[in-house]
Scaffold this motif. Structure first.
Motif, PDB file in Angstrom:
ATOM      1  N   CYS A  85       0.815  -1.219   0.000  1.00  0.00           N
ATOM      2  CA  CYS A  85       0.000   0.000   0.000  1.00  0.00           C
ATOM      3  C   CYS A  85       0.844   1.262   0.000  1.00  0.00           C
ATOM      4  N   ILE A  86       2.150   1.127   0.226  1.00  0.00           N
ATOM      5  CA  ILE A  86       3.020   2.300   0.307  1.00  0.00           C
ATOM      6  C   ILE A  86       3.007   3.058  -1.018  1.00  0.00           C
ATOM      7  N   ASN A  87       2.889   4.369  -0.913  1.00  0.00           N
ATOM      8  CA  ASN A  87       2.735   5.254  -2.068  1.00  0.00           C
ATOM      9  C   ASN A  87       3.749   6.393  -1.965  1.00  0.00           C
ATOM     10  N   ASP A  88       4.159   6.913  -3.121  1.00  0.00           N
ATOM     11  CA  ASP A  88       5.175   7.963  -3.174  1.00  0.00           C
ATOM     12  C   ASP A  88       4.589   9.348  -2.917  1.00  0.00           C
ATOM     13  N   PRO A  89       5.427  10.303  -2.523  1.00  0.00           N
ATOM     14  CA  PRO A  89       5.027  11.701  -2.600  1.00  0.00           C
ATOM     15  C   PRO A  89       4.634  12.019  -4.048  1.00  0.00           C
ATOM     16  N   GLU A  90       3.556  12.747  -4.222  1.00  0.00           N
ATOM     17  CA  GLU A  90       2.998  13.090  -5.536  1.00  0.00           C
ATOM     18  C   GLU A  90       2.358  11.891  -6.240  1.00  0.00           C
ATOM     19  N   GLY A  91       2.359  10.708  -5.601  1.00  0.00           N
ATOM     20  CA  GLY A  91       1.677   9.560  -6.189  1.00  0.00           C
ATOM     21  C   GLY A  91       0.164   9.731  -6.127  1.00  0.00           C
ATOM     22  N   GLU A  92      -0.543   8.994  -6.951  1.00  0.00           N
ATOM     23  CA  GLU A  92      -1.999   9.080  -6.991  1.00  0.00           C
ATOM     24  C   GLU A  92      -2.625   8.130  -5.971  1.00  0.00           C
ATOM     25  N   ILE A  93      -3.581   8.643  -5.208  1.00  0.00           N
ATOM     26  CA  ILE A  93      -4.425   7.821  -4.347  1.00  0.00           C
ATOM     27  C   ILE A  93      -5.614   7.381  -5.182  1.00  0.00           C
ATOM     28  N   VAL A  94      -5.755   6.085  -5.386  1.00  0.00           N
ATOM     29  CA  VAL A  94      -6.799   5.559  -6.272  1.00  0.00           C
ATOM     30  C   VAL A  94      -8.013   5.143  -5.447  1.00  0.00           C
ATOM     31  N   LEU A  95      -9.155   5.766  -5.716  1.00  0.00           N
ATOM     32  CA  LEU A  95     -10.392   5.402  -5.039  1.00  0.00           C
ATOM     33  C   LEU A  95     -10.888   4.070  -5.591  1.00  0.00           C
ATOM     34  N   PRO A  96     -11.112   3.075  -4.729  1.00  0.00           N
ATOM     35  CA  PRO A  96     -11.486   1.748  -5.224  1.00  0.00           C
ATOM     36  C   PRO A  96     -12.965   1.655  -5.554  1.00  0.00           C
ATOM     37  N   GLU A  97     -13.305   0.747  -6.438  1.00  0.00           N
ATOM     38  CA  GLU A  97     -14.706   0.432  -6.662  1.00  0.00           C
ATOM     39  C   GLU A  97     -15.240  -0.318  -5.436  1.00  0.00           C
ATOM     40  N   GLY A  98     -16.450  -0.001  -5.065  1.00  0.00           N
ATOM     41  CA  GLY A  98     -17.074  -0.746  -3.974  1.00  0.00           C
ATOM     42  C   GLY A  98     -17.123  -0.010  -2.653  1.00  0.00           C
ATOM     43  N   ASP A  99     -16.426   1.127  -2.546  1.00  0.00           N
ATOM     44  CA  ASP A  99     -16.501   1.931  -1.321  1.00  0.00           C
ATOM     45  C   ASP A  99     -16.379   3.397  -1.716  1.00  0.00           C
ATOM     46  N   ASP A 100     -17.449   4.138  -1.541  1.00  0.00           N
ATOM     47  CA  ASP A 100     -17.458   5.549  -1.940  1.00  0.00           C
ATOM     48  C   ASP A 100     -17.299   6.486  -0.748  1.00  0.00           C
ATOM     49  N   ASP A 101     -16.736   5.971   0.345  1.00  0.00           N
ATOM     50  CA  ASP A 101     -16.511   6.794   1.545  1.00  0.00           C
ATOM     51  C   ASP A 101     -15.080   6.599   2.026  1.00  0.00           C
ATOM     52  N   VAL A 102     -14.132   7.098   1.234  1.00  0.00           N
ATOM     53  CA  VAL A 102     -12.702   6.946   1.506  1.00  0.00           C
ATOM     54  C   VAL A 102     -12.172   8.251   2.087  1.00  0.00           C
ATOM     55  N   HIS A 103     -11.477   8.150   3.225  1.00  0.00           N
ATOM     56  CA  HIS A 103     -11.039   9.329   3.963  1.00  0.00           C
ATOM     57  C   HIS A 103      -9.514   9.434   3.999  1.00  0.00           C
ATOM     58  N   ALA A 104      -9.043  10.667   4.118  1.00  0.00           N
ATOM     59  CA  ALA A 104      -7.629  10.943   4.373  1.00  0.00           C
ATOM     60  C   ALA A 104      -7.396  10.985   5.877  1.00  0.00           C
ATOM     61  N   GLU A 105      -6.244  10.469   6.309  1.00  0.00           N
ATOM     62  CA  GLU A 105      -5.848  10.539   7.720  1.00  0.00           C
ATOM     63  C   GLU A 105      -4.384  10.952   7.791  1.00  0.00           C
ATOM     64  N   GLY A 106      -4.132  12.216   8.094  1.00  0.00           N
ATOM     65  CA  GLY A 106      -2.759  12.690   8.241  1.00  0.00           C
ATOM     66  C   GLY A 106      -2.134  12.150   9.514  1.00  0.00           C
ATOM     67  N   GLU A 107      -0.896  11.653   9.393  1.00  0.00           N
ATOM     68  CA  GLU A 107      -0.250  11.028  10.553  1.00  0.00           C
ATOM     69  C   GLU A 107       1.267  11.230  10.529  1.00  0.00           C
ATOM     70  N   LEU A 108       1.850  11.200  11.714  1.00  0.00           N
ATOM     71  CA  LEU A 108       3.288  11.072  11.870  1.00  0.00           C
ATOM     72  C   LEU A 108       3.656   9.606  11.697  1.00  0.00           C
ATOM     73  N   VAL A 109       4.682   9.332  10.885  1.00  0.00           N
ATOM     74  CA  VAL A 109       5.126   7.965  10.634  1.00  0.00           C
ATOM     75  C   VAL A 109       6.559   7.806  11.117  1.00  0.00           C
ATOM     76  N   VAL A 110       6.803   6.724  11.863  1.00  0.00           N
ATOM     77  CA  VAL A 110       8.111   6.411  12.425  1.00  0.00           C
ATOM     78  C   VAL A 110       8.802   5.384  11.539  1.00  0.00           C
ATOM     79  N   LEU A 111      10.097   5.562  11.296  1.00  0.00           N
ATOM     80  CA  LEU A 111      10.870   4.609  10.508  1.00  0.00           C
ATOM     81  C   LEU A 111      11.988   4.026  11.370  1.00  0.00           C
ATOM     82  N   ILE A 112      12.060   2.704  11.383  1.00  0.00           N
ATOM     83  CA  ILE A 112      12.965   1.968  12.265  1.00  0.00           C
ATOM     84  C   ILE A 112      14.348   1.836  11.631  1.00  0.00           C
ATOM     85  N   LYS A 113      15.386   1.988  12.453  1.00  0.00           N
ATOM     86  CA  LYS A 113      16.761   1.849  11.963  1.00  0.00           C
ATOM     87  C   LYS A 113      17.410   0.535  12.377  1.00  0.00           C
TER      88      LYS A 113
END
Length: 249
Positions: A85-113
């Motif tokens: 599911c990982i997507n790039d900056p400027e990548g397209e978020i594709v709305l799927p068929e079968g669910d017309d209530d798709v929301h954005a959720e802004g979050e802080l993401v942690v990356l493990i070293k």
């Protein structure tokens, strides 16, 4: 320091962001690296998701403003997204068929070293490379009706992260803002997280070993907003930058 993963022609690599330039690296920040001595302009490259995680985990209900009538959880409520599911900056978020209530959720993401297993919060904190912006895109009808959240949270394109990994930053108190077509729909500080970052990573590591490059979404604040074809979603976190994605049907 800010690390970026980029593509230039057929080359994919990492660099250190300095102003409008990238100082290119041999290797990557999750292992060993050295600077090549070469610099390229940011405008000449395509920025990619700054990690290719083997695992993507996320926390639900981690801001009081997002709880609604739900009680405050006693432990971090963890669910799994998929690496696909990982997507790039400027990548397209594709709305799927079968669910017309798709929301954005802004979050802080942690990356493990560092490989992290059964760590204390202090050990977990030491094993974090840095943080980035994320959008935990969520299909609400599937989230409500399916027994599991496999497609509600992990459909293709549902995990944009980026644009950079910020290290040596106080991620315990950063302003987070989500905008849709320029309108602010979420705004809160990461200081309001119910479970702070080291506690989340430590809790996960008691059951699942985290590997270098793994990503942990830490929760979204407030209420969320449905997306439609043509929307532009921006998640901006203080000290990191802006993660921007366009929505397509």
């Amino acid at each position: 320091m800010k690390f970026a993963r980029y593509k230039l022609n057929r080359t994919i690599g990492y660099g250190i962001v300095t102003g409008s330039s990238l100082r290119t690296l041999d290797g990557c920040p999750f292992t060993d690296y050295s600077e090549t001595g070469k610099t390229i302009a940011l405008e000449d490259v395509k920025l990619l998701a700054p990690a290719t995680p083997s695992k993507v985990l996320a926390v639900g209900l981690n801001y009081r403003s997002h709880l609604g009538d739900a009680p405050e959880p006693k432990n971090p409520e963890i669910f799994i997204k998929t690496p696909s599911c990982i997507n790039d900056p400027e990548g397209e978020i594709v709305l799927p068929e079968g669910d017309d209530d798709v929301h954005a959720e802004g979050e802080l993401v942690v990356l493990i070293k560092e490989r992290t297993s059964k760590a204390t919060p202090e050990e977990a904190k030491a094993n974090i490379l840095g943080v980035t912006c994320g959008n935990d895109v969520s299909a609400r009808t599937w989230q409500s009706n399916d027994m599991q959240w496999w497609r509600a949270k992990a459909s293709d394109t549902f995990g944009p992260i980026g644009p950079v990994i910020a290290t040596d930053i106080d991620y315990g108190d950063l302003q987070l803002e989500t905008r849709i077509n320029g309108d602010v729909v979420q705004s809160q500080t990461t200081g309001d997280l119910i479970f702070p970052v080291p506690v989340i990573v430590s809790f996960i590591s008691q059951a699942i070993t985290l590997e270098p490059g793994d990503a942990v979404f830490t929760g979204t604040p407030g209420t969320t907003t449905a997306l439609k074809d043509g929307d532009v979603v921006e998640v901006e976190i203080e000290g990191i930058g802006v993660l921007r994605n366009t929505v397509v049907a």
